[in-house]
Structures are given as C-alpha cells and as structure tokens.
Design a protein around this motif. Structure first.
Motif, PDB file in Angstrom:
ATOM      1  N   ALA A  45       0.843  -1.206   0.000  1.00 24.24           N
ATOM      2  CA  ALA A  45       0.000   0.000   0.000  1.00 24.24           C
ATOM      3  C   ALA A  45       0.872   1.246   0.000  1.00 24.24           C
ATOM      4  N   GLY A  46       0.322   2.414  -0.612  1.00 25.43           N
ATOM      5  CA  GLY A  46       1.044   3.685  -0.620  1.00 25.43           C
ATOM      6  C   GLY A  46       1.552   4.021  -2.016  1.00 25.43           C
ATOM      7  N   PHE A  47       2.369   5.097  -2.083  1.00 23.94           N
ATOM      8  CA  PHE A  47       2.898   5.578  -3.353  1.00 23.94           C
ATOM      9  C   PHE A  47       4.363   5.190  -3.483  1.00 23.94           C
ATOM     10  N   THR A  48       4.759   5.044  -4.703  1.00 28.29           N
ATOM     11  CA  THR A  48       6.177   4.773  -4.957  1.00 28.29           C
ATOM     12  C   THR A  48       6.947   6.078  -4.942  1.00 28.29           C
ATOM     13  N   LEU A  49       8.236   5.979  -4.913  1.00 30.24           N
ATOM     14  CA  LEU A  49       9.092   7.170  -4.901  1.00 30.24           C
ATOM     15  C   LEU A  49       8.900   7.996  -6.162  1.00 30.24           C
ATOM     16  N   ILE A  50       8.748   7.332  -7.306  1.00 32.31           N
ATOM     17  CA  ILE A  50       8.550   8.056  -8.571  1.00 32.31           C
ATOM     18  C   ILE A  50       7.256   8.853  -8.538  1.00 32.31           C
ATOM     19  N   GLU A  51       6.198   8.216  -8.020  1.00 35.09           N
ATOM     20  CA  GLU A  51       4.918   8.923  -7.936  1.00 35.09           C
ATOM     21  C   GLU A  51       4.997  10.127  -7.003  1.00 35.09           C
ATOM     22  N   MET A  52       5.701  10.005  -5.921  1.00 37.31           N
ATOM     23  CA  MET A  52       5.873  11.132  -4.993  1.00 37.31           C
ATOM     24  C   MET A  52       6.626  12.279  -5.655  1.00 37.31           C
ATOM     25  N   LEU A  53       7.675  11.944  -6.386  1.00 38.29           N
ATOM     26  CA  LEU A  53       8.462  12.990  -7.054  1.00 38.29           C
ATOM     27  C   LEU A  53       7.632  13.716  -8.114  1.00 38.29           C
ATOM     28  N   VAL A  54       6.850  12.937  -8.860  1.00 37.55           N
ATOM     29  CA  VAL A  54       5.990  13.557  -9.875  1.00 37.55           C
ATOM     30  C   VAL A  54       4.964  14.482  -9.216  1.00 37.55           C
TER      31      VAL A  54
END
Length: 224
Positions: A15-24
């Motif tokens: 569950a949660g966001f990946t690092l790439i999604e957070m950066l975007v």
C-alpha cells in the motif's frame, strides 16, 4: 495420501505511493505554486499601481481646484501696481483678495512651488498696506506664512500666463508691457474711472508626475 495442491496467488502490492509517484506529485505542486504566485504577484502589482494612480489623480484634482479658487479671487492690476500673477522659475505666485467674516478686505500673496518632488502652497498673512505687500512679494516665506503639501511624486511643475494679444508666455516682461500699454491707453469718457483691464487673463498649469511621459495641463481663468 493425496496431496492437496495449493492455489498460487499473485503477490499483494504494498500500500502507498512509490518514490517516482511522490516525485511527480511534488513537481506538479511546485509548478502550480509558481504559477499561482506569479498570478497573485501580478494582481497585487496592478492593485498597487491603480491605487497609486487614483491617489495621484485625487491630489491633482484638489490642487487644480485650489489654484482655480486663488485665481478667481486674484486682485486687479491697479490694486497691486503690477500684474497680480507671476509665472516662471517653477513658481506660480498670485496676489489675491482675502475676505474674512467681520474683517476688512485685505490682500494675500500665494505661492505654488515644487520643493523636493512636492508641490506646496505657501500663503502669507493678511496684507493691509503697500509696504507689507512689497515685502511679501519680494521676500521669502517666513514664520508668518502657512504651508501645505498638495501633491507628491512630482517630477515637474510649471506655469504660463495668457496675455491678451500675445498668448501664453512665461516671460513676465510681456505682461508688464501690456500693463504699461493699458495705463497709457486713452480714457473713454463714457467709461469713467473704471479699473484697468487685466494684463493676465488666464494661466496654464503643467504638472508631470513621476513615471508619466507627459505633463497634465489645466488652463484656468483669472478673476472669473
């Protein structure tokens, strides 16, 4: 014994966001924030500019209204012994009639001048003798004078006098020559001992505000 085959299930995604999604997401928020700041900054600048412009326009309107009152009450040439209006040198000087309730009419010297990018109005005390008039016409404003600021942010202040048959001029010798010609003109018997014609019948006032390419001009009548 028969072995029971276990069904193979796909591994669960964490569950949660990946690092790439957070950066975007952070990058998008940064872009939105920059665009919002620029838009808000332009709105604030426009508001400040409009407020400053309206304040300047209001101050100019009050200044021109006061000059108009002083010129309408200008004394006559024969009361002063010279043109009651003097222009040039960044100073507009007016000798006007001063009428206060319960007091005899007196004269008053008014000066408009540009001092440190501000237009101020200086007013002498009431004048009742020729000696006082000469002293106030030729002297500097002293402790007996009052002074009030009428406009600020001024980069230029000038005035010209309208002399009949000559037009606008900043050369006061033209007005004095006109007065001399009026004095020497033959008297019309039917007119009696009427007042001399005015040597200056109008004044053009030019004020250039800071940042404006051209001055604001108002043409006002003298004694009317």
């Amino acid at each position: 014994m028969k072995r029971v085959a276990r069904s193979k299930r796909a591994p669960r995604r964490a569950a949660g966001f990946t690092l790439i999604e957070m950066l975007v997401a952070i990058a998008l928020l940064a872009v939105v924030a920059v665009l919002s700041y620029r838009g808000l900054d332009e709105i604030l600048r426009a508001r400040e500019s409009l407020t400053s412009h309206m304040t300047s326009e209001r101050a100019l309107s009050q200044l021109f209204a006061q000059v108009n009152v002083d010129l309408r009450n200008a004394a006559r040439d024969d009361e002063v012994g010279q043109p009651p209006v003097r222009v040039g040198g960044g100073v507009l000087q007016i000798v006007r009639n001063m009428r206060l309730p319960g007091q005899a009419p007196r004269l008053q010297v008014i000066r408009y001048r540009d001092t440190g990018h501000r237009v101020v109005r200086e007013a002498s005390p009431g004048i009742s003798t020729i000696g006082q008039l000469r002293a106030n016409l030729n002297g500097q404003a002293d402790d007996g004078w009052s002074s009030i600021e009428l406009a600020s942010g001024v980069d230029g202040f000038g005035s010209e006098a309208w002399v009949p048959d000559h037009g606008f001029t900043a050369d006061m010798s033209v007005a004095r020559d006109q007065l001399d010609a009026d004095i020497k003109a033959p008297t019309i018997p039917q007119a009696g001992n009427g007042p001399l014609p005015r040597s200056v019948t109008g004044v053009a006032v030019d004020i250039r505000l800071h940042g404006q390419p051209a001055p604001v001009r108002r043409i006002l009548l003298v004694g009317q």
